[in-house]
Design a protein around this motif. Sequence first.
Motif, PDB file in Angstrom:
ATOM      1  N   ARG A 185       1.096   4.236  -2.791  1.00 15.35           N
ATOM      2  CA  ARG A 185       0.975   5.646  -2.412  1.00 15.35           C
ATOM      3  C   ARG A 185       2.148   6.452  -2.972  1.00 15.35           C
ATOM      4  O   ARG A 185       1.963   7.511  -3.571  1.00 15.35           O
ATOM      5  CB  ARG A 185       0.963   5.793  -0.885  1.00 15.35           C
TER       6      ARG A 185
ATOM      7  N   ARG B   6       0.834  -1.201   0.000  1.00 14.94           N
ATOM      8  CA  ARG B   6       0.000   0.000   0.000  1.00 14.94           C
ATOM      9  C   ARG B   6       0.873   1.257   0.000  1.00 14.94           C
ATOM     10  O   ARG B   6       0.584   2.232  -0.696  1.00 14.94           O
ATOM     11  CB  ARG B   6      -0.938  -0.007   1.210  1.00 14.94           C
ATOM     12  N   GLN B   7       1.973   1.224   0.762  1.00 20.52           N
ATOM     13  CA  GLN B   7       2.873   2.370   0.807  1.00 20.52           C
ATOM     14  C   GLN B   7       3.560   2.567  -0.545  1.00 20.52           C
ATOM     15  O   GLN B   7       3.711   3.687  -1.013  1.00 20.52           O
ATOM     16  CB  GLN B   7       3.915   2.205   1.916  1.00 20.52           C
TER      17      GLN B   7
ATOM     18  N   GLN C  84       1.740   9.467  -5.718  1.00 20.51           N
ATOM     19  CA  GLN C  84       1.841  10.809  -5.152  1.00 20.51           C
ATOM     20  C   GLN C  84       2.502  11.770  -6.134  1.00 20.51           C
ATOM     21  O   GLN C  84       3.556  11.498  -6.705  1.00 20.51           O
ATOM     22  CB  GLN C  84       2.639  10.775  -3.854  1.00 20.51           C
TER      23      GLN C  84
END
Length: 135
Positions: free
Chosen positions: A66, A62-63, A70
Amino acid sequence: AIAKHGVEAFERRTLFVCGSLDEAYTREAEVVTEEFCKREDTYNIKTGGRGGYGHRHTEESRQRLRDYRQGRTHSPETRELISARMRDIHLHPAVREKISVAMKYANRGRVLSKETRAKISESMKRAWREGRRGP
């Protein structure tokens, strides 16, 4: 995997022809078992029967997602395509009412900075001047 190994490294075989979606899910559940998923020569990570629902990304993945997304923005062409598609959506009045009720409570309790409130205010004033009702 096709990009890595090439299309010739793969074989497509029709195992069953089903008369309904339920029958297809039943057949998939018979073939794609836990043992099948553990094999090295398959890409299935979950047993069959209802698709990939229930898969959860790890916090690490998930990171990574992200971080990848971003700061990325759509091109002007993509924005126009999205805008055109959204204009063609016509929702049932009952659905519109549900959305309206949900939005009334969407930001309750959220505290905005003075700077953010000023930006929203200016955006709304500009929209009203231009004959629009939203930013």
